[in-house]
Write a protein that holds these residues in place. Structure first.
Motif, PDB file in Angstrom:
ATOM      1  N   ALA A   1       0.825  -1.208   0.000  1.00 23.13           N
ATOM      2  CA  ALA A   1       0.000   0.000   0.000  1.00 23.13           C
ATOM      3  C   ALA A   1       0.861   1.261   0.000  1.00 23.13           C
ATOM      4  CB  ALA A   1      -0.944  -0.005   1.195  1.00 23.13           C
TER       5      ALA A   1
ATOM      6  N   ALA B   1       1.925   1.830  -3.498  1.00 25.24           N
ATOM      7  CA  ALA B   1       0.799   2.353  -4.279  1.00 25.24           C
ATOM      8  C   ALA B   1       0.553   3.825  -3.946  1.00 25.24           C
ATOM      9  CB  ALA B   1      -0.456   1.522  -4.015  1.00 25.24           C
TER      10      ALA B   1
ATOM     11  N   LEU C   1      -2.461  -2.726 -10.146  1.00 21.94           N
ATOM     12  CA  LEU C   1      -3.871  -3.051  -9.956  1.00 21.94           C
ATOM     13  C   LEU C   1      -4.208  -4.444 -10.476  1.00 21.94           C
ATOM     14  CD1 LEU C   1      -5.512   0.303 -11.100  1.00 21.94           C
ATOM     15  CD2 LEU C   1      -4.530  -0.295  -8.864  1.00 21.94           C
TER      16      LEU C   1
ATOM     17  N   THR D   1      -5.920  -4.085   4.368  1.00 22.70           N
ATOM     18  CA  THR D   1      -6.229  -2.713   3.973  1.00 22.70           C
ATOM     19  C   THR D   1      -5.298  -1.725   4.657  1.00 22.70           C
ATOM     20  OG1 THR D   1      -8.553  -3.315   3.718  1.00 22.70           O
ATOM     21  CG2 THR D   1      -8.085  -0.976   3.922  1.00 22.70           C
TER      22      THR D   1
ATOM     23  N   SER E   1      -8.058   4.631   0.811  1.00 25.09           N
ATOM     24  CA  SER E   1      -7.938   3.283   1.348  1.00 25.09           C
ATOM     25  C   SER E   1      -7.561   2.343   0.214  1.00 25.09           C
ATOM     26  CB  SER E   1      -9.282   2.871   1.951  1.00 25.09           C
ATOM     27  OG  SER E   1      -9.280   1.523   2.319  1.00 25.09           O
ATOM     28  N   PHE E   2      -6.504   1.564   0.430  1.00 28.50           N
ATOM     29  CA  PHE E   2      -6.066   0.561  -0.537  1.00 28.50           C
ATOM     30  C   PHE E   2      -6.339  -0.824   0.029  1.00 28.50           C
ATOM     31  CE2 PHE E   2      -3.163   4.129  -1.442  1.00 28.50           C
ATOM     32  CZ  PHE E   2      -3.295   4.237  -2.810  1.00 28.50           C
ATOM     33  N   ASP E   3      -7.036  -1.660  -0.739  1.00 32.95           N
ATOM     34  CA  ASP E   3      -7.193  -3.076  -0.393  1.00 32.95           C
ATOM     35  C   ASP E   3      -6.111  -3.835  -1.140  1.00 32.95           C
ATOM     36  OD1 ASP E   3      -9.474  -2.550   1.130  1.00 32.95           O
ATOM     37  OD2 ASP E   3     -10.791  -2.775  -0.600  1.00 32.95           O
ATOM     38  N   VAL E   4      -5.400  -4.703  -0.426  1.00 34.54           N
ATOM     39  CA  VAL E   4      -4.234  -5.392  -0.979  1.00 34.54           C
ATOM     40  C   VAL E   4      -4.507  -6.887  -1.059  1.00 34.54           C
ATOM     41  CG1 VAL E   4      -1.782  -5.897  -0.600  1.00 34.54           C
ATOM     42  CG2 VAL E   4      -2.694  -3.623  -0.041  1.00 34.54           C
TER      43      VAL E   4
ATOM     44  N   ILE F   1      -2.943  -4.208  -5.773  1.00 38.29           N
ATOM     45  CA  ILE F   1      -4.036  -3.439  -5.189  1.00 38.29           C
ATOM     46  C   ILE F   1      -5.332  -3.895  -5.865  1.00 38.29           C
ATOM     47  CG2 ILE F   1      -5.020  -1.134  -4.869  1.00 38.29           C
ATOM     48  CD1 ILE F   1      -2.393  -1.623  -3.318  1.00 38.29           C
TER      49      ILE F   1
ATOM     50  N   TYR G   1      -9.767   0.468  -4.067  1.00 36.94           N
ATOM     51  CA  TYR G   1      -9.396   1.834  -3.706  1.00 36.94           C
ATOM     52  C   TYR G   1     -10.675   2.576  -3.356  1.00 36.94           C
ATOM     53  CZ  TYR G   1      -7.838   6.692  -4.616  1.00 36.94           C
ATOM     54  OH  TYR G   1      -7.547   8.030  -4.532  1.00 36.94           O
TER      55      TYR G   1
END
Length: 132
Positions: free
Chosen positions: A12, A15, A35, A87, A110-113, A118, A121
């Motif tokens: 994250a 990113a 992504l 996250t 917010s980034f979900d990994v 990623i 978002y």
């Protein structure tokens, strides 16, 4: 901190660096390369309001962001980073010109990994997003 949460934060942070670079320069390829194909983006207003799905939609969104904030939007302070196993949330301040008008705001992204990618978002504004 678990190994998963350490990885989530590492991915994250990368990113977020790509995001801030893209906001300043309009160069999004490094972020887009991170992504997943099933990437989801949630945005609170305007042309991209709500849920957007896929890398192509993400490309359109980020290109629109740079167009709206041309010649670039600059990070003026990173206030807080919070993360868990999947996250990471970055709270920051930014400023620039929004369609030619002075703009300053507080934002959380917010980034979900998933692995080293990623997959989600979400973006939230601290003010109404209007220039002042």
């Amino acid at each position: 901190m678990t190994q998963n949460s350490e990885n989530t934060l590492k991915v994250a942070r990368q990113a977020f660096e790509h995001l801030t670079y893209g906001m300043a320069t309009g160069e999004w390829e490094a972020l887009l390369d991170m992504l997943t194909e099933d990437f989801t983006l949630w945005f609170p207003m305007g042309k991209f309001h709500g849920l957007n799905v896929g890398k192509q939609r993400a490309r359109e969104f980020f290109e629109y962001v740079f167009e709206a904030f041309s010649p670039g939007l600059n990070l003026t302070g990173l206030d807080r980073v919070t993360s868990n196993e999947t996250t990471a949330v970055f709270e920051f301040r930014d400023e620039g010109l929004l369609f030619g008008q002075l703009y300053k705001n507080r934002v959380a992204v917010s980034f979900d990994v998933r692995g080293d990618k990623i997959c989600g978002y979400r973006e939230y504004f601290g003010s109404d997003g209007k220039s002042y």
